[in-house]
Structure formats: structure tokens, C-alpha cells
Motif scaffolding. Structure first.
Motif, PDB file in Angstrom:
ATOM      1  N   VAL A   6      55.415  53.254  53.349  1.00  0.00           N
ATOM      2  CA  VAL A   6      56.006  54.136  52.342  1.00  0.00           C
ATOM      3  C   VAL A   6      56.554  53.284  51.204  1.00  0.00           C
ATOM      4  O   VAL A   6      57.479  52.488  51.406  1.00  0.00           O
ATOM      5  CB  VAL A   6      57.125  55.006  52.931  1.00  0.00           C
ATOM      6  CG1 VAL A   6      57.730  55.888  51.848  1.00  0.00           C
ATOM      7  CG2 VAL A   6      56.592  55.857  54.079  1.00  0.00           C
ATOM      8  N   GLU A   7      55.964  53.480  50.029  1.00  0.00           N
ATOM      9  CA  GLU A   7      56.394  52.729  48.845  1.00  0.00           C
ATOM     10  C   GLU A   7      57.468  53.491  48.083  1.00  0.00           C
ATOM     11  O   GLU A   7      57.534  54.719  48.122  1.00  0.00           O
ATOM     12  CB  GLU A   7      55.211  52.482  47.883  1.00  0.00           C
ATOM     13  CG  GLU A   7      54.022  51.790  48.489  1.00  0.00           C
ATOM     14  CD  GLU A   7      52.898  52.724  48.831  1.00  0.00           C
ATOM     15  OE1 GLU A   7      51.726  52.285  48.840  1.00  0.00           O
ATOM     16  OE2 GLU A   7      53.181  53.901  49.110  1.00  0.00           O
ATOM     17  N   SER A   8      58.273  52.735  47.346  1.00  0.00           N
ATOM     18  CA  SER A   8      59.252  53.325  46.436  1.00  0.00           C
ATOM     19  C   SER A   8      59.542  52.323  45.328  1.00  0.00           C
ATOM     20  O   SER A   8      59.158  51.149  45.421  1.00  0.00           O
ATOM     21  CB  SER A   8      60.547  53.685  47.178  1.00  0.00           C
ATOM     22  OG  SER A   8      61.142  52.526  47.723  1.00  0.00           O
ATOM     23  N   GLY A   9      60.207  52.800  44.280  1.00  0.00           N
ATOM     24  CA  GLY A   9      60.643  51.912  43.221  1.00  0.00           C
ATOM     25  C   GLY A   9      59.858  52.003  41.922  1.00  0.00           C
ATOM     26  O   GLY A   9      60.214  51.360  40.940  1.00  0.00           O
ATOM     27  N   GLY A  65      58.290  53.751  38.433  1.00  0.00           N
ATOM     28  CA  GLY A  65      58.940  54.506  37.378  1.00  0.00           C
ATOM     29  C   GLY A  65      58.461  54.084  36.009  1.00  0.00           C
ATOM     30  O   GLY A  65      57.457  53.382  35.875  1.00  0.00           O
ATOM     31  N   LEU A 102      59.549  47.018  43.448  1.00  0.00           N
ATOM     32  CA  LEU A 102      58.927  47.944  44.392  1.00  0.00           C
ATOM     33  C   LEU A 102      59.285  47.538  45.818  1.00  0.00           C
ATOM     34  O   LEU A 102      59.419  46.352  46.120  1.00  0.00           O
ATOM     35  CB  LEU A 102      57.405  47.938  44.237  1.00  0.00           C
ATOM     36  CG  LEU A 102      56.853  48.208  42.842  1.00  0.00           C
ATOM     37  CD1 LEU A 102      55.321  48.239  42.893  1.00  0.00           C
ATOM     38  CD2 LEU A 102      57.403  49.489  42.269  1.00  0.00           C
ATOM     39  N   SER A 103      59.421  48.552  46.667  1.00  0.00           N
ATOM     40  CA  SER A 103      59.676  48.319  48.089  1.00  0.00           C
ATOM     41  C   SER A 103      58.642  49.071  48.908  1.00  0.00           C
ATOM     42  O   SER A 103      58.148  50.120  48.492  1.00  0.00           O
ATOM     43  CB  SER A 103      61.072  48.813  48.480  1.00  0.00           C
ATOM     44  OG  SER A 103      62.074  48.151  47.757  1.00  0.00           O
ATOM     45  N   CYS A 104      58.349  48.527  50.066  1.00  0.00           N
ATOM     46  CA  CYS A 104      57.430  49.181  50.994  1.00  0.00           C
ATOM     47  C   CYS A 104      57.984  49.004  52.395  1.00  0.00           C
ATOM     48  O   CYS A 104      58.115  47.872  52.872  1.00  0.00           O
ATOM     49  CB  CYS A 104      56.039  48.573  50.881  1.00  0.00           C
ATOM     50  SG  CYS A 104      54.868  49.128  52.141  1.00  0.00           S
ATOM     51  N   THR A 127      60.165  45.396  55.710  1.00  0.00           N
ATOM     52  CA  THR A 127      60.020  45.742  54.301  1.00  0.00           C
ATOM     53  C   THR A 127      59.397  44.594  53.522  1.00  0.00           C
ATOM     54  O   THR A 127      59.716  43.425  53.763  1.00  0.00           O
ATOM     55  CB  THR A 127      61.387  46.093  53.692  1.00  0.00           C
ATOM     56  OG1 THR A 127      61.956  47.186  54.424  1.00  0.00           O
ATOM     57  CG2 THR A 127      61.255  46.510  52.232  1.00  0.00           C
ATOM     58  N   TYR A 180      58.632  43.509  49.381  1.00  0.00           N
ATOM     59  CA  TYR A 180      59.086  43.798  48.020  1.00  0.00           C
ATOM     60  C   TYR A 180      58.125  43.194  47.007  1.00  0.00           C
ATOM     61  O   TYR A 180      57.461  42.190  47.267  1.00  0.00           O
ATOM     62  CB  TYR A 180      60.474  43.185  47.787  1.00  0.00           C
ATOM     63  CG  TYR A 180      61.519  43.640  48.773  1.00  0.00           C
ATOM     64  CD1 TYR A 180      61.837  42.839  49.872  1.00  0.00           C
ATOM     65  CD2 TYR A 180      62.184  44.848  48.616  1.00  0.00           C
ATOM     66  CE1 TYR A 180      62.792  43.236  50.787  1.00  0.00           C
ATOM     67  CE2 TYR A 180      63.143  45.254  49.529  1.00  0.00           C
ATOM     68  CZ  TYR A 180      63.443  44.446  50.602  1.00  0.00           C
ATOM     69  OH  TYR A 180      64.398  44.849  51.506  1.00  0.00           O
ATOM     70  N   CYS A 218      50.869  49.599  48.649  1.00  0.00           N
ATOM     71  CA  CYS A 218      51.244  48.626  49.656  1.00  0.00           C
ATOM     72  C   CYS A 218      50.121  48.527  50.692  1.00  0.00           C
ATOM     73  O   CYS A 218      49.500  49.549  51.051  1.00  0.00           O
ATOM     74  CB  CYS A 218      52.538  49.086  50.325  1.00  0.00           C
ATOM     75  SG  CYS A 218      53.185  47.990  51.594  1.00  0.00           S
ATOM     76  N   THR A 226      52.781  54.196  44.462  1.00  0.00           N
ATOM     77  CA  THR A 226      53.890  54.538  43.576  1.00  0.00           C
ATOM     78  C   THR A 226      53.485  54.175  42.155  1.00  0.00           C
ATOM     79  O   THR A 226      52.911  53.117  41.913  1.00  0.00           O
ATOM     80  CB  THR A 226      55.183  53.809  44.005  1.00  0.00           C
ATOM     81  OG1 THR A 226      56.274  54.259  43.207  1.00  0.00           O
ATOM     82  CG2 THR A 226      55.074  52.295  43.903  1.00  0.00           C
TER      83      THR A 226
END
Length: 118
Positions: free
Chosen positions: A5-8, A10, A20-22, A78, A80, A96, A112
Motif C-alpha cells: 500500500v503506497e501513500s505520499g 500529491g 512516498l511510503s509503501c 516499509t 520509502y 511499489c 500513488t
């Protein structure tokens, strides 16, 4: 199975930064090389960066060397991607990847979106 699951992602102006994080779950995180890829509409998915399982060796696409840094925290499952000095051409969906060479297996997150405005 490995779930990623990726995030960050924008919107950021050129010259700015994003991280970015995964987060991985499902298998032993440290068994996998972790990487980031990116894709824009109409183009193939391209390699961005990878960090190997335990010794921290990294490699990068030439287009991001010196600007992006990949790292992993095995205790947090995680990986990054610190992205600095962003350019409009870095705009893409970032994915990711978890790769286990012994079994030639790849897992992917859903991506993302990173948008860099000029």
C-alpha cells in the motif's frame, strides 16, 4: 502473497519534495528486494529505484540519481522514496514493487499519483 500500500503522492511545484511510503504485509518483508517504478499514460512502466534485502545496496535510474533516495525499514515493513528537486517530467503514477529473486516473483501496489507543476 504480499500486499503493498503506497501513500505520499500529491501535487508539488517544480523544485519541491515529496516522500512516498509503501507498507508491506503478508510475508517476511526482509526476504524481498523493494523498488519503485513509475508510469505515465501511453508509456511502459519504468524502473526508478531499488533497495536489496538486507545490506542496503541501492540502485537508481539515471534520470533520478542525485535527486531521489530509496530506503527501507525492515522493522516497520516499509520502503520509502524521498524525492527532491522534482521536475515536471517526474509526473507519473508511482508503484511499489516487492521482488523475490529466488522464486522470480513480483508483487505490486496500486500506485500513488505524483504531479509536478512547472
Amino acid at each position: 502473497q504480499v500486499q503493498l500500500v503506497e501513500s505520499g503522492g500529491g501535487l508539488v511545484q517544480a523544485g519541491g519534495s515529496l516522500r512516498l511510503s509503501c507498507v508491506a504485509s503478508g510475508r517476511t518483508f526482509s526476504n524481498y528486494a523493494m523498488g519503485w517504478f513509475r508510469q505515465t499514460p501511453g508509456k511502459e512502466r519504468e524502473f526508478v529505484a531499488r533497495v536489496v534485502r538486507n545490506n542496503g545496496i541501492t540502485n537508481y535510474a539515471d534520470s533520478v540519481k542525485g535527486r531521489f533516495t530509496i530506503s527501507r525499514d525492515n522493522a516497520k515493513n516499509t520502503v520509502y522514496l524521498q524525492m527532491n528537486s522534482l521536475k515536471p517530467e517526474d509526473t507519473a503514477v508511482y508503484y511499489c514493487n516487492a521482488h523475490r529473486a529466488a522464486y522470480d516473483i513480483d508483487y505490486w501496489g496500486e500506485g500513488t499519483l505524483v504531479t509536478v507543476s512547472s
